[in-house]
Write a protein that holds these residues in place. Sequence first.
Motif, PDB file in Angstrom:
ATOM      1  N   ALA A 177     -29.674   0.218 -20.441  1.00  0.00           N
ATOM      2  CA  ALA A 177     -29.883  -0.961 -21.305  1.00  0.00           C
ATOM      3  C   ALA A 177     -31.374  -1.241 -21.524  1.00  0.00           C
ATOM      4  N   GLY A 178     -32.238  -0.377 -20.981  1.00  0.00           N
ATOM      5  CA  GLY A 178     -33.671  -0.488 -21.286  1.00  0.00           C
ATOM      6  C   GLY A 178     -34.490  -1.170 -20.215  1.00  0.00           C
ATOM      7  N   ALA A 179     -33.858  -1.587 -19.100  1.00  0.00           N
ATOM      8  CA  ALA A 179     -34.625  -2.267 -18.043  1.00  0.00           C
ATOM      9  C   ALA A 179     -35.050  -1.262 -16.976  1.00  0.00           C
ATOM     10  N   GLU A 180     -36.156  -1.568 -16.335  1.00  0.00           N
ATOM     11  CA  GLU A 180     -36.474  -0.867 -15.100  1.00  0.00           C
ATOM     12  C   GLU A 180     -35.603  -1.570 -14.057  1.00  0.00           C
ATOM     13  N   ALA A 181     -34.896  -0.822 -13.222  1.00  0.00           N
ATOM     14  CA  ALA A 181     -33.967  -1.509 -12.315  1.00  0.00           C
ATOM     15  C   ALA A 181     -34.066  -0.968 -10.903  1.00  0.00           C
ATOM     16  N   THR A 182     -33.975  -1.885  -9.942  1.00  0.00           N
ATOM     17  CA  THR A 182     -33.962  -1.516  -8.528  1.00  0.00           C
ATOM     18  C   THR A 182     -32.720  -2.136  -7.906  1.00  0.00           C
ATOM     19  N   GLY A 183     -31.960  -1.350  -7.164  1.00  0.00           N
ATOM     20  CA  GLY A 183     -30.787  -1.883  -6.465  1.00  0.00           C
ATOM     21  C   GLY A 183     -31.170  -2.264  -5.045  1.00  0.00           C
ATOM     22  N   LEU A 184     -30.809  -3.477  -4.635  1.00  0.00           N
ATOM     23  CA  LEU A 184     -31.160  -3.959  -3.298  1.00  0.00           C
ATOM     24  C   LEU A 184     -29.910  -4.526  -2.628  1.00  0.00           C
ATOM     25  N   ALA A 185     -29.889  -4.484  -1.289  1.00  0.00           N
ATOM     26  CA  ALA A 185     -28.719  -4.986  -0.565  1.00  0.00           C
ATOM     27  C   ALA A 185     -29.142  -5.979   0.503  1.00  0.00           C
ATOM     28  N   ALA A 186     -28.382  -7.066   0.621  1.00  0.00           N
ATOM     29  CA  ALA A 186     -28.656  -8.071   1.648  1.00  0.00           C
ATOM     30  C   ALA A 186     -27.411  -8.919   1.842  1.00  0.00           C
ATOM     31  N   ASP A 187     -27.143  -9.275   3.088  1.00  0.00           N
ATOM     32  CA  ASP A 187     -26.050 -10.210   3.362  1.00  0.00           C
ATOM     33  C   ASP A 187     -26.651 -11.612   3.365  1.00  0.00           C
ATOM     34  N   LEU A 188     -26.405 -12.342   2.301  1.00  0.00           N
ATOM     35  CA  LEU A 188     -27.106 -13.623   2.107  1.00  0.00           C
ATOM     36  C   LEU A 188     -26.559 -14.751   2.975  1.00  0.00           C
ATOM     37  N   THR A 189     -25.537 -14.473   3.795  1.00  0.00           N
ATOM     38  CA  THR A 189     -25.140 -15.477   4.789  1.00  0.00           C
ATOM     39  C   THR A 189     -26.131 -15.461   5.963  1.00  0.00           C
ATOM     40  N   GLN A 190     -26.984 -14.426   6.002  1.00  0.00           N
ATOM     41  CA  GLN A 190     -27.928 -14.268   7.117  1.00  0.00           C
ATOM     42  C   GLN A 190     -29.335 -14.678   6.668  1.00  0.00           C
ATOM     43  N   PRO A 191     -29.914 -15.743   7.228  1.00  0.00           N
ATOM     44  CA  PRO A 191     -31.233 -16.206   6.768  1.00  0.00           C
ATOM     45  C   PRO A 191     -32.304 -15.119   6.705  1.00  0.00           C
ATOM     46  N   PRO A 192     -32.454 -14.235   7.716  1.00  0.00           N
ATOM     47  CA  PRO A 192     -33.529 -13.233   7.606  1.00  0.00           C
ATOM     48  C   PRO A 192     -33.326 -12.309   6.405  1.00  0.00           C
TER      49      PRO A 192
END
Length: 270
Positions: free
Chosen positions: A58-73
């Motif tokens: 779709a024309g964007a530069e894209a980075t895939g990232l992973a995080a469990d957002l229930t965990q503050p750190p």
Amino acid sequence: MTRTVHALVTGATGGIGRAICLALAAQARRDGHALHLSAAASRPGEKLDRLVAELRDAGAEATGLAADLTQPPDCARLVDEAQRAGGDLDVLVCNAGASGPGRLADLPLAQWERSFALNTRSAWLLAQAARPGLVRTRGSIVAIASMSGLAPHPGYGAYAATKAALIMLCRQMAHEWAADGIRVNTVSPGMIRTPLTEAVYQDEAVRAQREALVPLGRIGRGEDVGAAVAWLASSAAGYVTGQNLTVDGGVADHMLALIPGRPGKAAVEG
Ligand SMILES: NC(=O)c1ccc[n+]([C@@H]2O[C@H](COP(=O)([O-])OP(=O)(O)OC[C@H]3O[C@@H](n4cnc5c(N)ncnc54)[C@H](OP(=O)(O)O)[C@@H]3O)[C@@H](O)[C@H]2O)c1
């Protein structure tokens, strides 16, 4: 030189998150600027890889990232990784959420805490981590709340409370951070057909009953929410902050129309 806008979208692999990413990419093409999308999911995997490939198409530069957002750190780490990939954020979209039903009478404490950790607290922690960069870019935050945060939703005791709290959290941030040039708004979707809600719409009778409740006559799509987010994140909404934009086809305001036997109904309709 073309300006690059950097947006971090959480819950990007979900139905609404993917639509938000695609709407931001479409808006960047219209506005003639480059877009770096940091697309976040709860875990790495094929779904995230497919989305990143689609966003690049779709024309964007894209980075895939992973995080469990229930965990503050994980919230702070996610913002840090996004910034390493694409620089200070111009746009933070806090979209990750889960709606587990449960009545308050016997709701397990763990479900209450998990709901608030993901649906409410993560938005604050992500925003707090992103704030120094957003100050530099005079950027904006959009969080995805729900019509369940605007009216009581029986059977969704914790979920409704998390979304109501999210709306107030964002209004609060909007006022505390306005002097730094950071805008903060929420979008409250109504009934949107996504993987989260798909099971309900597999029942044709329920789908028709739900549709009948919507003044605009159809169940919402991820794209409806994506367009609202892209607008709020854009400079076109540069004088809008602390607002909640309901995207529900009119359903949340429709209650009074359902009252039977009201005066004048027969005359108007007959
Ligand atoms: N669909 C509706 O009718 C509707 C209506 C009102 C509001 N909303 C709100 O809209 C937002 C998106 O909903 P949706 O329908 O698109 O849901 P969805 O399709 O189930 O997607 C949920 C997204 O959140 C991510 N996520 C879940 N738990 C997470 C965690 N612990 N840490 C990080 N990410 C996590 C998921 O990542 P993985 O794919 O890795 O699990 C996925 O990307 C939610 O906040 C929801 O409350 C939805």
